[in-house]
Design a protein around this motif. Structure first.
Motif, mmCIF file in Angstrom:
data_model
loop_
_atom_site.group_PDB
_atom_site.id
_atom_site.type_symbol
_atom_site.label_atom_id
_atom_site.label_comp_id
_atom_site.label_asym_id
_atom_site.label_seq_id
_atom_site.Cartn_x
_atom_site.Cartn_y
_atom_site.Cartn_z
ATOM 1 N N ARG A 147 -14.240 9.813 21.995
ATOM 2 C CA ARG A 147 -14.844 8.736 20.995
ATOM 3 C C ARG A 147 -14.107 8.492 19.815
ATOM 4 N NH1 ARG A 147 -20.924 10.488 22.804
ATOM 5 N NH2 ARG A 147 -21.683 8.636 23.862
ATOM 6 N N ALA A 148 -13.825 9.665 19.224
ATOM 7 C CA ALA A 148 -13.185 9.497 17.829
ATOM 8 C C ALA A 148 -11.864 9.131 17.619
ATOM 9 C CB ALA A 148 -13.469 11.065 17.242
ATOM 10 N N ARG A 149 -11.124 9.566 18.865
ATOM 11 C CA ARG A 149 -9.555 9.387 18.839
ATOM 12 C C ARG A 149 -9.168 8.475 19.631
ATOM 13 N NH1 ARG A 149 -7.132 14.255 16.876
ATOM 14 N NH2 ARG A 149 -5.115 13.266 17.499
ATOM 15 N N ALA A 150 -8.718 7.132 19.197
ATOM 16 C CA ALA A 150 -8.197 6.031 20.183
ATOM 17 C C ALA A 150 -6.728 6.481 20.637
ATOM 18 C CB ALA A 150 -8.230 4.880 19.326
ATOM 19 N N ASP A 151 -6.022 7.435 19.803
ATOM 20 C CA ASP A 151 -4.783 7.671 20.347
ATOM 21 C C ASP A 151 -4.727 8.741 21.507
ATOM 22 O OD1 ASP A 151 -5.945 9.383 18.354
ATOM 23 O OD2 ASP A 151 -3.991 10.530 18.300
ATOM 24 N N VAL A 152 -5.981 9.170 21.711
ATOM 25 C CA VAL A 152 -6.142 10.295 22.755
ATOM 26 C C VAL A 152 -6.703 9.783 24.081
ATOM 27 C CG1 VAL A 152 -7.278 12.437 23.508
ATOM 28 C CG2 VAL A 152 -6.441 12.057 20.955
ATOM 29 N N THR A 153 -5.662 10.311 25.228
ATOM 30 C CA THR A 153 -6.242 9.823 26.527
ATOM 31 C C THR A 153 -6.615 11.259 27.308
ATOM 32 O OG1 THR A 153 -4.746 8.013 26.675
ATOM 33 C CG2 THR A 153 -5.368 8.948 28.772
ATOM 34 N N ALA A 154 -6.014 12.096 27.093
ATOM 35 C CA ALA A 154 -6.494 13.528 27.647
ATOM 36 C C ALA A 154 -6.614 14.778 26.799
ATOM 37 C CB ALA A 154 -5.178 13.972 28.554
ATOM 38 N N VAL A 155 -7.622 15.456 27.163
ATOM 39 C CA VAL A 155 -8.108 16.797 26.396
ATOM 40 C C VAL A 155 -8.008 17.761 27.287
ATOM 41 C CG1 VAL A 155 -10.266 17.448 25.224
ATOM 42 C CG2 VAL A 155 -9.826 15.091 25.179
ATOM 43 N N VAL A 156 -7.538 19.017 26.605
ATOM 44 C CA VAL A 156 -7.471 20.193 27.319
ATOM 45 C C VAL A 156 -8.240 21.104 26.608
ATOM 46 C CG1 VAL A 156 -6.129 22.248 27.744
ATOM 47 C CG2 VAL A 156 -5.323 20.160 28.389
ATOM 48 N N HIS A 157 -9.281 22.000 27.258
ATOM 49 C CA HIS A 157 -9.849 23.122 26.617
ATOM 50 C C HIS A 157 -9.483 24.353 27.406
ATOM 51 C CE1 HIS A 157 -12.635 25.534 24.403
ATOM 52 N NE2 HIS A 157 -13.541 25.774 25.623
ATOM 53 N N ALA A 158 -8.957 25.398 26.712
ATOM 54 C CA ALA A 158 -8.668 26.561 27.360
ATOM 55 C C ALA A 158 -9.013 27.766 26.255
ATOM 56 C CB ALA A 158 -6.926 26.768 27.317
ATOM 57 N N HIS A 159 -9.134 28.829 26.940
ATOM 58 C CA HIS A 159 -9.340 30.091 26.600
ATOM 59 C C HIS A 159 -8.034 31.128 26.243
ATOM 60 C CE1 HIS A 159 -14.061 29.774 27.223
ATOM 61 N NE2 HIS A 159 -13.340 28.594 26.798
ATOM 62 N N PRO A 160 -7.192 30.870 25.539
ATOM 63 C CA PRO A 160 -5.723 31.875 25.618
ATOM 64 C C PRO A 160 -6.194 33.048 24.721
ATOM 65 C CG PRO A 160 -5.396 29.378 24.640
ATOM 66 C CD PRO A 160 -6.996 29.862 24.731
ATOM 67 N N PRO A 161 -6.328 34.186 25.403
ATOM 68 C CA PRO A 161 -6.706 35.497 24.457
ATOM 69 C C PRO A 161 -5.787 35.722 23.100
ATOM 70 C CG PRO A 161 -6.617 35.929 26.903
ATOM 71 C CD PRO A 161 -5.701 34.511 26.523
ATOM 72 N N PRO A 221 -5.425 23.315 12.557
ATOM 73 C CA PRO A 221 -6.617 23.710 11.883
ATOM 74 C C PRO A 221 -7.428 24.650 12.619
ATOM 75 C CG PRO A 221 -6.625 21.481 12.783
ATOM 76 C CD PRO A 221 -5.342 21.904 13.214
ATOM 77 N N VAL A 222 -8.412 25.477 12.113
ATOM 78 C CA VAL A 222 -9.140 26.278 12.755
ATOM 79 C C VAL A 222 -10.731 25.978 12.586
ATOM 80 C CG1 VAL A 222 -10.106 28.661 13.176
ATOM 81 C CG2 VAL A 222 -7.756 28.096 12.469
ATOM 82 N N HIS A 223 -11.433 25.544 13.880
ATOM 83 C CA HIS A 223 -12.722 25.309 13.879
ATOM 84 C C HIS A 223 -13.570 26.962 13.799
ATOM 85 C CE1 HIS A 223 -16.425 23.583 14.263
ATOM 86 N NE2 HIS A 223 -16.974 24.074 15.292
ATOM 87 N N PRO A 224 -14.181 26.975 12.531
ATOM 88 C CA PRO A 224 -14.657 28.272 12.487
ATOM 89 C C PRO A 224 -16.080 28.889 13.128
ATOM 90 C CG PRO A 224 -15.351 26.646 10.589
ATOM 91 C CD PRO A 224 -14.838 26.001 11.643
ATOM 92 N N ARG A 225 -16.564 27.896 13.939
ATOM 93 C CA ARG A 225 -17.711 28.413 14.630
ATOM 94 C C ARG A 225 -17.516 29.059 16.192
ATOM 95 N NH1 ARG A 225 -22.743 24.981 14.132
ATOM 96 N NH2 ARG A 225 -23.754 27.333 14.681
ATOM 97 N N GLY A 265 -9.768 16.806 12.849
ATOM 98 C CA GLY A 265 -9.146 16.078 12.194
ATOM 99 C C GLY A 265 -8.228 14.966 13.054
ATOM 100 N N ASP A 266 -6.857 14.669 12.417
ATOM 101 C CA ASP A 266 -6.121 13.788 13.404
ATOM 102 C C ASP A 266 -5.000 14.836 14.085
ATOM 103 O OD1 ASP A 266 -4.713 14.300 11.270
ATOM 104 O OD2 ASP A 266 -3.972 12.416 10.485
#
Length: 266
Positions: free
Chosen positions: A107-121, A153-157, A175-176
């Motif tokens: 929604r926020a990023r018109a430049d983005v088509t793909a999103v990855v969420h991962a849990h790298p230790p 950047p780091v999201h602190p939560r 951010g961007d």
């Protein structure tokens, strides 16, 4: 022969026109797992289909984890997590709890088509140790160096991003930038292509691993000098993305049919 996507439980055919994208998302999930960024059953990848719908890796009735993702696990949903087409969630498939993470980035990023969420230790460990992702390397990984030089950047939560309110907070932290580290959680990577988003996540994980090794060996992390940074060439998308992606696919056992072919998008 192309493998047709079918619902894993009901036998309902899935939209054939999206089959190449389903295959690519499935292969990308397997790449994440193969690289150790998404061990177990946690993590997901999405790709924008249009203004209201996205394909996302869902959990099915025989969930085995990202390393075993098939195109049948990749389902079309709308921005609210409802079926994006008839039968898409048949057979006991459910979108990830953190679907809002994907939706709010798109929604926020018109430049983005793909999103990855991962849990790298190692990414989580480095952040908890107070180590930021910095451009400590040079020609070892030029795209990763440039990414780090721009800031990660780091999201602190350290929360589960299960609703819009929490996901919007993460997007604000991001951010961007192409990647945001999620404290005590993992990372989110966003890009114009699935391949790019996964490769970015791999680079950040690699930088975290190297940083931890340097610090554990008693060394001091030092950013690459500006003069050296200026000497790093742009090797081009064919090498940085296309060749790198072919390598990642070649590492996979039992490569999915057509997963390495470019997708034709309307």
């Amino acid at each position: 022969m192309r493998v047709s996507s079918r619902d894993g439980g009901s036998g309902t055919p899935l939209g054939h026109e999206l089959a190449p994208l389903r295959e690519l998302v499935a292969a990308a999930c397997r790449v994440l797992a193969g690289r150790g960024l998404a061990d177990g059953v946690l993590g997901h990848i999405s790709v924008r289909v249009d203004d209201q719908r996205l394909l996302v890796r869902c959990r099915g009735p025989r969930e085995r984890g990202l390393a075993f993702t098939t195109p049948e696990d990749v389902r079309l949903v709308d921005l609210e997590g409802r079926e994006g087409a008839r039968g898409e969630l048949d057979g006991g498939y459910t979108p990830p709890t953190e679907l809002p993470l994907h939706v709010e980035v798109l929604r926020a990023r018109a430049d983005v088509t793909a999103v990855v969420h991962a849990h790298p230790p190692e990414v989580v460990a480095a952040d908890l140790a107070g180590i930021r992702i910095r451009p400590i390397i040079g020609a070892f990984d030029i795209p990763g160096t440039r990414l780090a030089a721009g800031g990660v950047p780091v999201h602190p939560r350290g929360v589960l991003l299960r609703d819009r309110r929490l996901a919007v907070e993460m997007v604000a932290s991001m951010g961007d930038r192409p990647v945001v580290v999620l404290r005590a959680h993992g990372l989110t990577s966003a890009a114009a292509t699935i391949e790019q988003a996964v490769l970015q996540a791999i680079s950040v994980d690699q930088l975290a691993r190297l940083s931890l090794k340097v610090v554990s060996a008693g060394g001091t992390l030092t950013d690459l000098p500006e003069a050296d940074m200026a000497e790093l060439p742009d090797l081009g998308a064919e090498f940085n993305t296309a060749t790198a992606w072919r390598h990642e696919l070649a590492r996979l056992p039992g490569l999915l049919p057509h997963a390495g072919e470019p997708c034709q998008r309307s």
